[in-house]
Design a protein around this motif. Structure first.
Motif, PDB file in Angstrom:
ATOM      1  N   SER A  99      20.548  75.137 -40.546  1.00 41.69           N
ATOM      2  CA  SER A  99      20.549  74.396 -39.421  1.00 41.69           C
ATOM      3  C   SER A  99      20.158  75.823 -38.430  1.00 41.69           C
ATOM      4  O   SER A  99      19.134  75.084 -37.984  1.00 41.69           O
ATOM      5  N   ILE A 100      19.949  77.710 -38.804  1.00 41.88           N
ATOM      6  CA  ILE A 100      19.100  78.055 -38.174  1.00 41.88           C
ATOM      7  C   ILE A 100      18.309  78.348 -39.204  1.00 41.88           C
ATOM      8  O   ILE A 100      16.853  79.407 -38.092  1.00 41.88           O
ATOM      9  N   GLY A 101      17.848  78.093 -39.925  1.00 48.86           N
ATOM     10  CA  GLY A 101      16.890  78.880 -41.029  1.00 48.86           C
ATOM     11  C   GLY A 101      17.116  80.473 -41.311  1.00 48.86           C
ATOM     12  O   GLY A 101      18.289  80.960 -41.386  1.00 48.86           O
ATOM     13  N   LYS A 102      15.701  81.335 -41.478  1.00 47.79           N
ATOM     14  CA  LYS A 102      16.185  82.733 -41.561  1.00 47.79           C
ATOM     15  C   LYS A 102      16.519  83.325 -40.691  1.00 47.79           C
ATOM     16  O   LYS A 102      16.209  83.389 -38.995  1.00 47.79           O
ATOM     17  N   ASN A 103      17.244  85.058 -40.712  1.00 44.97           N
ATOM     18  CA  ASN A 103      17.721  85.927 -39.888  1.00 44.97           C
ATOM     19  C   ASN A 103      18.464  86.368 -40.777  1.00 44.97           C
ATOM     20  O   ASN A 103      19.887  86.709 -40.806  1.00 44.97           O
ATOM     21  N   GLU A 104      17.713  87.537 -40.967  1.00 48.50           N
ATOM     22  CA  GLU A 104      17.997  88.663 -41.990  1.00 48.50           C
ATOM     23  C   GLU A 104      19.732  89.820 -41.147  1.00 48.50           C
ATOM     24  O   GLU A 104      20.215  89.617 -42.016  1.00 48.50           O
ATOM     25  N   SER A 105      19.203  90.165 -39.599  1.00 45.83           N
ATOM     26  CA  SER A 105      19.916  90.469 -39.657  1.00 45.83           C
ATOM     27  C   SER A 105      21.975  89.624 -39.461  1.00 45.83           C
ATOM     28  O   SER A 105      22.840  90.570 -39.097  1.00 45.83           O
ATOM     29  N   LEU A 106      21.581  88.904 -38.752  1.00 48.80           N
ATOM     30  CA  LEU A 106      22.635  88.111 -38.919  1.00 48.80           C
ATOM     31  C   LEU A 106      23.282  87.645 -39.482  1.00 48.80           C
ATOM     32  O   LEU A 106      25.219  87.246 -40.658  1.00 48.80           O
ATOM     33  N   PHE A 107      23.381  86.911 -41.414  1.00 45.95           N
ATOM     34  CA  PHE A 107      23.581  86.757 -42.945  1.00 45.95           C
ATOM     35  C   PHE A 107      23.754  88.011 -42.983  1.00 45.95           C
ATOM     36  O   PHE A 107      25.371  87.743 -43.928  1.00 45.95           O
ATOM     37  N   LYS A 108      23.005  89.311 -43.042  1.00 41.18           N
ATOM     38  CA  LYS A 108      23.633  90.281 -43.564  1.00 41.18           C
ATOM     39  C   LYS A 108      24.993  91.105 -42.729  1.00 41.18           C
ATOM     40  O   LYS A 108      25.791  91.093 -43.100  1.00 41.18           O
ATOM     41  N   ALA A 109      25.414  90.583 -41.351  1.00 35.32           N
ATOM     42  CA  ALA A 109      26.660  90.259 -41.215  1.00 35.32           C
ATOM     43  C   ALA A 109      28.211  89.899 -41.435  1.00 35.32           C
ATOM     44  O   ALA A 109      28.910  89.864 -41.766  1.00 35.32           O
ATOM     45  N   ILE A 110      27.486  88.299 -41.442  1.00 35.56           N
ATOM     46  CA  ILE A 110      28.336  87.741 -42.004  1.00 35.56           C
ATOM     47  C   ILE A 110      28.628  87.736 -43.715  1.00 35.56           C
ATOM     48  O   ILE A 110      29.478  87.994 -44.147  1.00 35.56           O
ATOM     49  N   LYS A 111      27.742  88.360 -44.471  1.00 34.13           N
ATOM     50  CA  LYS A 111      27.981  88.524 -45.684  1.00 34.13           C
ATOM     51  C   LYS A 111      29.230  90.158 -45.609  1.00 34.13           C
ATOM     52  O   LYS A 111      30.082  90.389 -46.733  1.00 34.13           O
ATOM     53  N   LEU A 112      28.705  91.363 -44.716  1.00 35.33           N
ATOM     54  CA  LEU A 112      29.903  92.325 -44.394  1.00 35.33           C
ATOM     55  C   LEU A 112      31.228  91.833 -44.306  1.00 35.33           C
ATOM     56  O   LEU A 112      32.285  92.253 -44.673  1.00 35.33           O
ATOM     57  N   THR A 113      30.662  90.872 -43.174  1.00 38.39           N
ATOM     58  CA  THR A 113      32.660  90.779 -43.045  1.00 38.39           C
ATOM     59  C   THR A 113      33.089  90.261 -44.136  1.00 38.39           C
ATOM     60  O   THR A 113      34.425  89.994 -44.360  1.00 38.39           O
ATOM     61  N   THR A 114      32.613  89.322 -44.890  1.00 36.42           N
ATOM     62  CA  THR A 114      33.213  88.501 -46.225  1.00 36.42           C
ATOM     63  C   THR A 114      33.494  90.150 -47.059  1.00 36.42           C
ATOM     64  O   THR A 114      35.219  89.413 -47.986  1.00 36.42           O
ATOM     65  N   LEU A 115      32.395  90.747 -47.062  1.00 38.38           N
ATOM     66  CA  LEU A 115      33.373  92.472 -47.944  1.00 38.38           C
ATOM     67  C   LEU A 115      34.473  92.580 -47.453  1.00 38.38           C
ATOM     68  O   LEU A 115      35.290  93.332 -48.228  1.00 38.38           O
ATOM     69  N   ASP A 116      34.697  92.462 -45.837  1.00 43.97           N
ATOM     70  CA  ASP A 116      35.697  93.162 -45.217  1.00 43.97           C
ATOM     71  C   ASP A 116      37.352  92.523 -45.524  1.00 43.97           C
ATOM     72  O   ASP A 116      37.947  93.054 -45.688  1.00 43.97           O
ATOM     73  N   ASN A 117      36.600  91.001 -45.555  1.00 47.66           N
ATOM     74  CA  ASN A 117      37.947  89.948 -46.269  1.00 47.66           C
ATOM     75  C   ASN A 117      37.906  90.661 -47.675  1.00 47.66           C
ATOM     76  O   ASN A 117      40.083  90.370 -47.490  1.00 47.66           O
ATOM     77  N   TYR A 118      37.719  90.189 -48.374  1.00 50.74           N
ATOM     78  CA  TYR A 118      37.846  90.600 -50.049  1.00 50.74           C
ATOM     79  C   TYR A 118      38.541  92.069 -50.357  1.00 50.74           C
ATOM     80  O   TYR A 118      39.853  91.832 -50.812  1.00 50.74           O
ATOM     81  N   TYR A 119      38.127  93.003 -49.455  1.00 48.80           N
ATOM     82  CA  TYR A 119      38.810  94.697 -50.439  1.00 48.80           C
ATOM     83  C   TYR A 119      39.523  95.018 -48.757  1.00 48.80           C
ATOM     84  O   TYR A 119      39.915  96.014 -49.220  1.00 48.80           O
ATOM     85  N   LYS A 120      39.614  94.264 -47.656  1.00 55.17           N
ATOM     86  CA  LYS A 120      40.924  94.171 -47.000  1.00 55.17           C
ATOM     87  C   LYS A 120      41.069  95.704 -46.123  1.00 55.17           C
ATOM     88  O   LYS A 120      41.575  96.144 -45.907  1.00 55.17           O
ATOM     89  N   SER A 121      39.613  95.402 -45.953  1.00 55.26           N
ATOM     90  CA  SER A 121      39.225  96.987 -44.782  1.00 55.26           C
ATOM     91  C   SER A 121      38.349  96.177 -43.499  1.00 55.26           C
ATOM     92  O   SER A 121      37.480  95.636 -43.487  1.00 55.26           O
ATOM     93  N   LYS A 122      39.605  96.531 -42.373  1.00 60.86           N
ATOM     94  CA  LYS A 122      38.947  96.358 -41.476  1.00 60.86           C
ATOM     95  C   LYS A 122      37.435  96.543 -41.120  1.00 60.86           C
ATOM     96  O   LYS A 122      37.595  97.271 -40.078  1.00 60.86           O
ATOM     97  N   ASP A 123      36.810  95.814 -40.689  1.00 58.67           N
ATOM     98  CA  ASP A 123      35.307  95.874 -40.498  1.00 58.67           C
ATOM     99  C   ASP A 123      34.713  97.180 -41.018  1.00 58.67           C
ATOM    100  O   ASP A 123      33.424  97.542 -40.112  1.00 58.67           O
ATOM    101  N   LEU A 124      34.963  97.317 -42.068  1.00 61.94           N
ATOM    102  CA  LEU A 124      34.338  98.969 -42.194  1.00 61.94           C
ATOM    103  C   LEU A 124      33.042  98.285 -42.843  1.00 61.94           C
ATOM    104  O   LEU A 124      32.271  99.548 -42.513  1.00 61.94           O
TER     105      LEU A 124
END
Length: 348
Positions: free
Chosen positions: A190-215
Motif C-alpha cells: 500500500s505505502i511502499g518503503k519506509n524503513e523507520s515505520l517498518f522498524k517500529a512495527i517489527k520492534l512492536t512485534t518483538l515487544d509482544n513476543y517477549y512480553k516486554s512493554k515497549d522495551l
C-alpha cells in the motif's frame, strides 16, 4: 500400537505439555539443504525403538524451534517414543511471509524422509501450530510431498488468508502480535518503503513476543519523525485506517494477488488426500475456530480422513494445555490418539 495404547500415549503427551522444564535436552543437530541454503534442525531421539518420525514446524516466532513452548512440545513427543526433527525456518522466524516458506517446508520434508537413520520408513508426520499449520497443509497438497507424509496435526490453522488479515485489521480487540506481523508483510504493497515505520512495527512485534512493554520500541519511537509517529500510532490504534490500506492492498494485482491466493488453504484443498487432525482454540484471538471447521467440512466432503477438535483448553497456536477443564480432556486425548496412530511407523 492399538487404539488403547494410542490413547495412553495421548495422555502422556498432554501431561508432558504441562512441564515447566524449558531447557533444551541433548539433541543431534542436522543440516537440511534447501534450494536457498541450509536449515539447522534439532533431532530428538527416543530412548527406545522409535515409533515413527514427526517433523515439528514452528509458527511465526523469532526463537523458532527453540521457543521454550516448542521445546516442551518436542520433548513430549520424544518421551512417548517418536523421533522428532525440528528445523529452524529462518524466513518464518524473521516474520517473512512468502511462497518461499512453503518451498522450505517441502524441501525439508523431502530431505528428512530420505534419511534412513532418522526416518527408516521414508515417511514423516507433521505437527505444526498457527500460520505454519496452514503452510504445512498447502505443502502437503503437492502430490510428491504427500507421498512422504503419514498425517498432519495442524493447531489453529486458517482456511482463507484474506479473511484472517481483514479480521485482524478491523477488530482492535484481537491479537496485536499477529496484526503487526501482517502489517509488516503486506503494508508495503500500500505505502511502499519506509524503513523507520517498518522498524517500529517489527520492534512492536518483538515487544509482544517477549512480553516486554515497549522495551524494544521506545528508543526507536523517540527518534522517529513526527509524521511517521502519527502514521504508526494510527496503524496501531485505528481499525478504519488499517482497513483503508487493506482495501488498497486488495486492489493491487499481479504478484500481490498471486501471493494471497497461494497462501489460502482453500485454494489447495482439493488435492489434500492424507489424514489430517485439526485442533483449534474456541477463543482463539488470531484465527477464529470456524476456520478449522470450514477446512474440516471441506475435507470430509472430499472423503479425506479428518478429525476436528475445538476446545477451550488452548489459545491460538498454543500447546500448553490447561488440564483443569477435565470435561474436555477426553476429546483432546481422542484427537491426539488419532494423530499418533496415523504417525506410527507401519513396521512397528
Amino acid at each position: 500400537m492399538n487404539k488403547l495404547t494410542a490413547w495412553f500415549k495421548s495422555i502422556q503427551f498432554i501431561l508432558g505439555l504441562q512441564s515447566q522444564d524449558e531447557s533444551l535436552p541433548d539433541t543431534k543437530e542436522i543440516l537440511i539443504p534447501i534450494r536457498n541454503g541450509v536449515l539447522r534442525a534439532d533431532c530428538y531421539l527416543p530412548k527406545s525403538k522409535s515409533l515413527g518420525t514427526i517433523v515439528t514446524i514452528n509458527g511465526l516466532a523469532p526463537l523458532g524451534n527453540r521457543d521454550p513452548r516448542f521445546i516442551i512440545v518436542n520433548k513430549s513427543l520424544q518421551k512417548i517414543g517418536f523421533t522428532v526433527v525440528s528445523p529452524f525456518y529462518e524466513e518464518i522466524c524473521d516474520y517473512k511471509i512468502s511462497l518461499r516458506n512453503i518451498e522450505d517446508i517441502k524441501d525439508s520434508i523431502l530431505f528428512i524422509s530420505n534419511q534412513k537413520e532418522i526416518c527408516p520408513a521414508g515417511k514423516v508426520s507433521i505437527f505444526s501450530p498457527s500460520f505454519s499449520g496452514s503452510l504445512s497443509l498447502i505443502a502437503a497438497s503437492d502430490k510428491q510431498i504427500a507421498e512422504r507424509i503419514n498425517c498432519i496435526c495442524a493447531i489453529g490453522a486458517y482456511a482463507n488468508v484474506e479473511d484472517i488479515i481483514e479480521n485482524l485489521f478491523a477488530n482492535q480487540n484481537l491479537d496485536e502480535y499477529g496484526r503487526m506481523i501482517l502489517l509488516l508483510n503486506f503494508l508495503p504493497i500500500s505505502i511502499g518503503k519506509n524503513e523507520s515505520l517498518f522498524k517500529a512495527i517489527k520492534l512492536t512485534t518483538l515487544d509482544n513476543y517477549y512480553k516486554s512493554k515497549d522495551l524494544y520500541l521506545k528508543p526507536h519511537y523517540q527518534k522517529m519523525k513526527q509524521a511517521d509517529r502519527l502514521f504508526f500510532d494510527q496503524l496501531k490504534n485505528d481499525p478504519e485506517f488499517r482497513i483503508r490500506h487493506w482495501n488498497v492492498i486488495l486492489k493491487k494485482g499481479g504478484k500481490n494477488r498471486e501471493l494471497l491466493t497461494a497462501l489460502s488453504v482453500t485454494n489447495h484443498i482439493e488435492t489434500l488426500k492424507l489424514p489430517i487432525l485439526l485442533i483449534h482454540g474456541l477463543k482463539d484471538d488470531v484465527v477464529p475456530a470456524n476456520e478449522s471447521s470450514l477446512l474440516h467440512n471441506k475435507l470430509i466432503h472430499q472423503g479425506v480422513e479428518s478429525k476436528l477438535c475445538i476446545t477451550t483448553l488452548i489459545s491460538h497456536g498454543d500447546t500448553g494445555f490447561n488440564a483443569m477443564t477435565l470435561l474436555e480432556l477426553p476429546k483432546l486425548i481422542t484427537s491426539f490418539s488419532f494423530f499418533f496412530l496415523k504417525a506410527l511407523d507401519q513396521k512397528n
